[in-house]
Design a protein around this motif. Structure first.
Motif, PDB file in Angstrom:
ATOM      1  N   LEU A  28       1.005  -1.142   0.166  1.00 54.52           N
ATOM      2  CA  LEU A  28      -0.047   0.011  -0.063  1.00 54.52           C
ATOM      3  C   LEU A  28       0.820   1.402   0.036  1.00 54.52           C
ATOM      4  CD1 LEU A  28      -2.784  -0.835   2.529  1.00 54.52           C
ATOM      5  CD2 LEU A  28      -3.006  -0.521  -0.015  1.00 54.52           C
ATOM      6  N   PHE A  29       1.819   1.179   0.850  1.00 58.60           N
ATOM      7  CA  PHE A  29       2.815   2.512   0.889  1.00 58.60           C
ATOM      8  C   PHE A  29       3.632   2.649  -0.515  1.00 58.60           C
ATOM      9  CE2 PHE A  29       6.756   4.425   1.979  1.00 58.60           C
ATOM     10  CZ  PHE A  29       6.421   5.541   2.409  1.00 58.60           C
ATOM     11  N   TYR A  30       3.877   1.514  -1.166  1.00 58.96           N
ATOM     12  CA  TYR A  30       4.531   1.732  -2.341  1.00 58.96           C
ATOM     13  C   TYR A  30       3.679   2.312  -3.600  1.00 58.96           C
ATOM     14  CZ  TYR A  30       6.882   0.083  -6.594  1.00 58.96           C
ATOM     15  OH  TYR A  30       7.428   0.003  -8.028  1.00 58.96           O
ATOM     16  N   PHE A  31       2.643   1.727  -3.650  1.00 58.65           N
ATOM     17  CA  PHE A  31       1.416   2.218  -4.515  1.00 58.65           C
ATOM     18  C   PHE A  31       1.000   3.300  -4.073  1.00 58.65           C
ATOM     19  CE2 PHE A  31       1.183  -2.104  -5.496  1.00 58.65           C
ATOM     20  CZ  PHE A  31       1.624  -2.291  -6.681  1.00 58.65           C
ATOM     21  N   LYS A  32       0.959   3.889  -2.974  1.00 57.51           N
ATOM     22  CA  LYS A  32       0.501   5.213  -2.642  1.00 57.51           C
ATOM     23  C   LYS A  32       1.720   6.266  -3.186  1.00 57.51           C
ATOM     24  CE  LYS A  32       0.723   8.334   1.330  1.00 57.51           C
ATOM     25  NZ  LYS A  32       1.572   8.697   2.563  1.00 57.51           N
ATOM     26  N   ARG A  37       3.113  10.546  -7.164  1.00 50.52           N
ATOM     27  CA  ARG A  37       4.016  11.157  -8.257  1.00 50.52           C
ATOM     28  C   ARG A  37       3.237  11.208  -9.628  1.00 50.52           C
ATOM     29  NH1 ARG A  37       9.651   7.908  -7.496  1.00 50.52           N
ATOM     30  NH2 ARG A  37      10.249   8.686  -5.414  1.00 50.52           N
ATOM     31  N   ILE A  38       2.249  10.367  -9.738  1.00 52.78           N
ATOM     32  CA  ILE A  38       1.527  10.757 -10.781  1.00 52.78           C
ATOM     33  C   ILE A  38       0.628  11.793 -10.777  1.00 52.78           C
ATOM     34  CG2 ILE A  38      -0.311   9.562 -12.181  1.00 52.78           C
ATOM     35  CD1 ILE A  38       0.796   6.752 -11.731  1.00 52.78           C
ATOM     36  N   THR A  40       1.303  14.484  -8.815  1.00 46.19           N
ATOM     37  CA  THR A  40       2.016  15.692  -8.910  1.00 46.19           C
ATOM     38  C   THR A  40       2.451  15.824 -10.319  1.00 46.19           C
ATOM     39  OG1 THR A  40       3.894  14.557  -8.325  1.00 46.19           O
ATOM     40  CG2 THR A  40       2.620  15.627  -6.499  1.00 46.19           C
ATOM     41  N   PHE A  41       2.892  15.048 -11.095  1.00 46.69           N
ATOM     42  CA  PHE A  41       3.100  14.949 -12.487  1.00 46.69           C
ATOM     43  C   PHE A  41       2.098  15.770 -13.244  1.00 46.69           C
ATOM     44  CE2 PHE A  41       4.030  13.622 -16.854  1.00 46.69           C
ATOM     45  CZ  PHE A  41       5.274  14.155 -17.035  1.00 46.69           C
ATOM     46  N   PHE A  42       0.875  15.260 -13.399  1.00 43.30           N
ATOM     47  CA  PHE A  42      -0.154  15.702 -14.114  1.00 43.30           C
ATOM     48  C   PHE A  42      -1.100  16.826 -13.233  1.00 43.30           C
ATOM     49  CE2 PHE A  42       0.600  11.686 -15.903  1.00 43.30           C
ATOM     50  CZ  PHE A  42       0.416  11.995 -17.284  1.00 43.30           C
ATOM     51  N   GLY A  43      -0.810  16.993 -11.988  1.00 38.86           N
ATOM     52  CA  GLY A  43      -1.548  18.102 -11.161  1.00 38.86           C
ATOM     53  C   GLY A  43      -0.731  19.544 -11.519  1.00 38.86           C
ATOM     54  N   ARG A  44      -1.630  20.455 -10.687  1.00 36.66           N
ATOM     55  CA  ARG A  44      -1.104  21.692 -10.991  1.00 36.66           C
ATOM     56  C   ARG A  44      -0.226  21.783  -9.692  1.00 36.66           C
ATOM     57  NH1 ARG A  44      -6.470  25.659 -11.594  1.00 36.66           N
ATOM     58  NH2 ARG A  44      -6.663  25.069 -13.770  1.00 36.66           N
ATOM     59  N   LYS A  45       0.761  22.926  -9.781  1.00 37.12           N
ATOM     60  CA  LYS A  45       1.718  23.200  -8.853  1.00 37.12           C
ATOM     61  C   LYS A  45       0.882  24.208  -7.638  1.00 37.12           C
ATOM     62  CE  LYS A  45       5.650  22.549 -11.309  1.00 37.12           C
ATOM     63  NZ  LYS A  45       6.928  23.407 -11.933  1.00 37.12           N
ATOM     64  N   ARG A  46       1.220  24.020  -6.386  1.00 37.96           N
ATOM     65  CA  ARG A  46       0.330  24.890  -5.674  1.00 37.96           C
ATOM     66  C   ARG A  46       0.607  26.695  -6.003  1.00 37.96           C
ATOM     67  NH1 ARG A  46       0.663  22.845   0.362  1.00 37.96           N
ATOM     68  NH2 ARG A  46      -0.256  20.774  -0.088  1.00 37.96           N
ATOM     69  N   GLY A  47       1.636  27.048  -6.558  1.00 40.20           N
ATOM     70  CA  GLY A  47       1.670  28.534  -7.033  1.00 40.20           C
ATOM     71  C   GLY A  47       1.025  28.672  -8.048  1.00 40.20           C
ATOM     72  N   ASP A  48       0.396  28.036  -9.049  1.00 42.58           N
ATOM     73  CA  ASP A  48      -0.152  28.052 -10.092  1.00 42.58           C
ATOM     74  C   ASP A  48      -1.727  28.212  -9.955  1.00 42.58           C
ATOM     75  OD1 ASP A  48       2.130  27.955 -11.362  1.00 42.58           O
ATOM     76  OD2 ASP A  48       2.085  25.956 -12.037  1.00 42.58           O
ATOM     77  N   ALA A  49      -2.220  28.537  -8.967  1.00 40.13           N
ATOM     78  CA  ALA A  49      -3.818  28.512  -8.418  1.00 40.13           C
ATOM     79  C   ALA A  49      -4.301  29.580  -9.373  1.00 40.13           C
ATOM     80  CB  ALA A  49      -3.822  29.027  -7.082  1.00 40.13           C
ATOM     81  N   PRO A  50      -5.238  29.369  -9.954  1.00 43.98           N
ATOM     82  CA  PRO A  50      -5.940  30.421 -11.030  1.00 43.98           C
ATOM     83  C   PRO A  50      -6.410  31.513 -10.138  1.00 43.98           C
ATOM     84  CG  PRO A  50      -7.472  28.389 -10.507  1.00 43.98           C
ATOM     85  CD  PRO A  50      -6.167  28.090  -9.781  1.00 43.98           C
ATOM     86  N   THR A  51      -6.012  32.780 -10.602  1.00 46.78           N
ATOM     87  CA  THR A  51      -6.727  34.102 -10.264  1.00 46.78           C
ATOM     88  C   THR A  51      -7.989  34.547 -10.958  1.00 46.78           C
ATOM     89  OG1 THR A  51      -5.087  35.330 -11.517  1.00 46.78           O
ATOM     90  CG2 THR A  51      -4.630  34.608  -9.418  1.00 46.78           C
ATOM     91  N   LYS A  52      -8.543  35.584 -10.776  1.00 50.86           N
ATOM     92  CA  LYS A  52      -9.686  36.348 -11.423  1.00 50.86           C
ATOM     93  C   LYS A  52      -9.033  36.717 -12.785  1.00 50.86           C
ATOM     94  CE  LYS A  52     -13.173  36.636  -7.925  1.00 50.86           C
ATOM     95  NZ  LYS A  52     -14.727  37.286  -7.985  1.00 50.86           N
ATOM     96  N   SER A  53      -7.933  37.308 -12.586  1.00 53.58           N
ATOM     97  CA  SER A  53      -7.431  38.022 -13.734  1.00 53.58           C
ATOM     98  C   SER A  53      -7.133  36.942 -15.070  1.00 53.58           C
ATOM     99  CB  SER A  53      -6.255  38.893 -13.749  1.00 53.58           C
ATOM    100  OG  SER A  53      -5.149  38.084 -13.000  1.00 53.58           O
TER     101      SER A  53
END
Length: 58
Positions: A28-32, A37-38, A40-53
């Protein structure tokens, strides 16, 4: 006639159960970690949060 006598002493039985639980938790720990990693690879980074502009420009 074949007579089979099976006996698992309590020490060996508890050791066997401990090995099975450790194997399941290790898997379970290995697959977690792979799943994390998958994501975070395909997801957004925390600093890239969309803003209204940014939303208005899109």
């Amino acid at each position: 006639m074949l007579h089979c006598f099976l006996y698992v002493d309590p020490g060996s039985g508890s050791y066997l159960i401990q090995m099975i639980i450790a194997a399941v938790l290790g898997a379970l720990f290995y697959f977690k970690n792979i799943w994390w990693r998958i994501r975070t690879f395909f997801g957004r980074k925390r600093g890239d949060a969309p803003t209204k502009s940014n939303e208005l420009n899109d």
